[in-house]
Enzyme design. Structure first.
Site, PDB file in Angstrom:
ATOM      1  N   THR A 140      -6.151  18.814 -17.294  1.00 58.72           N
ATOM      2  CA  THR A 140      -7.247  18.745 -16.319  1.00 58.72           C
ATOM      3  C   THR A 140      -7.425  20.067 -15.574  1.00 58.72           C
ATOM      4  O   THR A 140      -6.447  20.738 -15.236  1.00 58.72           O
ATOM      5  CB  THR A 140      -6.945  17.635 -15.285  1.00 58.72           C
ATOM      6  OG1 THR A 140      -6.720  16.414 -15.988  1.00 58.72           O
ATOM      7  CG2 THR A 140      -8.061  17.458 -14.287  1.00 58.72           C
ATOM      8  N   THR A 172       0.976  16.389 -12.725  1.00 58.67           N
ATOM      9  CA  THR A 172       2.195  15.680 -12.331  1.00 58.67           C
ATOM     10  C   THR A 172       3.421  16.500 -12.740  1.00 58.67           C
ATOM     11  O   THR A 172       3.474  17.024 -13.862  1.00 58.67           O
ATOM     12  CB  THR A 172       2.229  14.292 -13.006  1.00 58.67           C
ATOM     13  OG1 THR A 172       1.052  13.579 -12.621  1.00 58.67           O
ATOM     14  CG2 THR A 172       3.470  13.501 -12.604  1.00 58.67           C
ATOM     15  N   CYS A 246      -1.928  12.987 -27.365  1.00 58.94           N
ATOM     16  CA  CYS A 246      -0.847  12.761 -26.393  1.00 58.94           C
ATOM     17  C   CYS A 246      -1.282  11.709 -25.368  1.00 58.94           C
ATOM     18  O   CYS A 246      -0.480  10.871 -24.941  1.00 58.94           O
ATOM     19  CB  CYS A 246      -0.479  14.054 -25.675  1.00 58.94           C
ATOM     20  SG  CYS A 246      -0.089  15.416 -26.801  1.00 58.94           S
ATOM     21  N   ARG A 276       5.967 -18.112   5.174  1.00 63.25           N
ATOM     22  CA  ARG A 276       5.055 -17.934   6.307  1.00 63.25           C
ATOM     23  C   ARG A 276       4.429 -19.283   6.688  1.00 63.25           C
ATOM     24  O   ARG A 276       3.716 -19.901   5.883  1.00 63.25           O
ATOM     25  CB  ARG A 276       3.950 -16.947   5.889  1.00 63.25           C
ATOM     26  CG  ARG A 276       2.893 -16.703   6.927  1.00 63.25           C
ATOM     27  CD  ARG A 276       3.404 -15.838   8.046  1.00 63.25           C
ATOM     28  NE  ARG A 276       2.335 -15.461   8.954  1.00 63.25           N
ATOM     29  CZ  ARG A 276       2.555 -14.838  10.107  1.00 63.25           C
ATOM     30  NH1 ARG A 276       3.788 -14.518  10.474  1.00 63.25           N
ATOM     31  NH2 ARG A 276       1.543 -14.526  10.891  1.00 63.25           N
ATOM     32  N   GLU A 371      -5.527   9.529 -16.689  1.00 58.09           N
ATOM     33  CA  GLU A 371      -5.449   9.081 -18.089  1.00 58.09           C
ATOM     34  C   GLU A 371      -6.731   8.397 -18.539  1.00 58.09           C
ATOM     35  O   GLU A 371      -6.701   7.434 -19.311  1.00 58.09           O
ATOM     36  CB  GLU A 371      -4.253   8.143 -18.292  1.00 58.09           C
ATOM     37  CG  GLU A 371      -2.926   8.845 -18.260  1.00 58.09           C
ATOM     38  CD  GLU A 371      -2.726   9.783 -19.443  1.00 58.09           C
ATOM     39  OE1 GLU A 371      -3.567   9.782 -20.351  1.00 58.09           O
ATOM     40  OE2 GLU A 371      -1.730  10.519 -19.420  1.00 58.09           O
TER      41      GLU A 371
END
Ligand code: TGC
Ligand code: FAD
Length: 393
Positions: A140, A172, A246, A276, A371
């Site tokens: 990217t 990343t 990939c 709860r 992705e």
């Protein structure tokens, strides 16, 4: 009031019955590691926006999770389904941890494993499988996310060397990587390059202030006259289909993984609603609550059956990219819907970091985008069923 023993949403679907004993054993080992190392700490990592990724990579490598579905070079060589089920457990802890594993194994390692020379594989894969070396994957760019064909990063020949210039964005593991797989336009075609991150001219400033994937490192890659030897190019990838091949691998992990985040939200919401008391009765005993829980159970279980079906196709060598898009689109979209609905059941507690739900909701916003956005996957499916590509209008 009649009460019966409760069963977990995925127990109801008997999804464990769909996987082998070996795959279940791997899944259980991942779950145990997450319970031990990640779950007690992840809210604090998320809050501080920092994660001990290098240490974690070694722990993940020690149980054979990095590049686990690849054969040879120190990789575990498991089934694709085992990899998918491992991603469920990783992402049930946090999408950032699944991303660490996805990018390492399915993007950086897979690119070298599939498209690299023997020399590149021997140099990087064994160290990446143990987590000693970390990889990132730079596709990217600031102006080219959904449309990587337009990339401006350029690699030009200078004698036998290559020289790379350009910028990658939202990468990343970028700032902590030892090696970056960088895709660049050449005179000929898009090519991939194996770039040691110590190469002069390479830098990877971290991107701060994310409200999502805070337990994950995200960076810019700056390539300023990065000079590489001829041996740095991936010899077996030419054209956009190199990086796209990939993405199929990483998207496959995500279509399982996202369901882990959804499962964690649903289990949290079910447990919370049992405890709860509202108007003197457990929240779980109200019909409106049960309608929500039932619909989410169906969405989660159906998503898991789809994932396991796609896993079987992959293990049989028959999975096509457009089928991966079916899974990524459906399972991420359903997972974020489940996470948001679970948040409503926790009321105000749902917006805190004391419970995992809001963290998962925020993480899944990134998972929806990276992705291939939902719209990109809709268009891939649209093209598959009509024969017309609508990407360019
Ligand atoms: P198009 O003309 O359709 O295709 C170009 C060439 O590639 C082939 N191809 C594929 N090959 C393998 N796998 C696929 N999924 C493939 N899709 C297409 C195609 O056959 C063709 O081959 P050839 O021989 O004719 O050259 O390409 P296009 O420019 O029209 O683009 C298609 C599109 C939009 C689907 C593609 O660009 C795309 O998928 N865009 C989304 C980009 C994306 O997903 N980026 C992700 C970056 S990595 C990331 O986000 C990591 S997040 C962290 C984590 O994973 O946890
Ligand atoms: P854009 O492409 O600008 O899309 C904006 C909007 O336009 C979206 O809604 C999109 O669906 C829509 N759109 C796009 N094309 C069309 C069309 N043809 N028709 C109609 N609508 C359209 N990238 C990497 O290379 N490596 C990584 O490791 C990596 N990690 C990431 C980690 C995080 C936390 C995040 C958030 C992103 C990461 N990415 C990574 C980048 C990610 O892959 C991109 O963000 C993604 O591909 C979308 O690109 P974009 O953000 O530029 O959005």
């Amino acid at each position: 009031m009649v009460t019966t023993a409760a069963q977990g949403p995925l127990e109801l679907y008997d999804v464990d019955g769909n996987i082998t004993e070996d795959d279940r054993a791997i899944r259980d080992a991942v779950r145990a590691l997450m319970d031990d190392v990640v779950r007690p700490n992840v809210a604090a990592w998320y809050e501080s926006g920092s994660v001990p990724a290098r240490e974690l990579a070694k722990e993940l490598g020690a149980i054979g999770l990095l590049g686990m579905h690849l054969q040879g070079y120190g990789c575990a060589g498991t089934t694709a389904t085992a990899y998918g089920m491992a991603c469920v457990e990783l992402e049930a802890a946090d999408s950032g941890i699944r991303s660490l594993v996805s990018v390492q194994g399915s993007l950086a390692m897979f690119a070298i494993w599939k498209h690299g020379s023997e020399e590149q594989k021997d140099e990087w894969l064994p160290r990446m499988a143990t987590g000693e070396a970390i990889g990132c994957f730079g596709l990217t760019e600031p102006d080219f996310g959904s449309n990587p064909a337009g990339m401006r990063t350029r690699a030009r020949r200078d004698g036998s060397d290559w020289v790379l210039d350009g910028t990658k964005m939202w990468i990343t593991n970028g700032s902590i990587a030892d090696v970056a797989v960088v895709w660049a336009q050449t005179d000929d075609a898009i090519r991939g390059f194996v770039v040691p991150t110590t190469t002069p001219g390479f830098s990877a400033p971290a991107i701060e202030s994310k409200m999502s994937l805070r337990a994950s490192v995200t960076s810019e890659l700056v390539l300023d006259g990065v000079r590489l030897p001829a041996s740095a190019v991936l010899p077996h990838a030419r054209g956009l289909k190199g990086p796209l091949s990939c993405l199929n691998e990483a998207r496959f992990g995500i279509l399982f993984g996202a369901l882990g985040a959804a499962r964690d939200c649903l289990e949290t919401a079910i447990a919370y609603s049992q405890d709860r008391l509202i108007f003197d009765k457990p929240l779980a005993a109200y019909q409106t609550t049960q309608l929500k829980l039932a619909d989410m159970t169906v969405a989660l279980g159906n998503g898991m059956l789809l994932a396991q079906h796609l896993g079987r196709l992959k293990d049989a060598g028959r999975l096509r990219p457009e089928q991966v898009s079916l899974g990524k689109l459906n399972n991420v979209r359903e997972s974020i819907a489940i996470a948001r609905q679970c948040r409503t059941l926790l009321g105000a507690n749902g917006v805190t970091l004391e419970y995992p739900i809001m963290r998962h909701v925020n993480n899944l916003e990134s998972v929806l985008t990276y992705e291939g956005t939902s719209e990109v996957h809709q268009l891939i499916i649209g093209q598959a069923v009509t024969g017309h590509s609508a990407f360019r209008g």
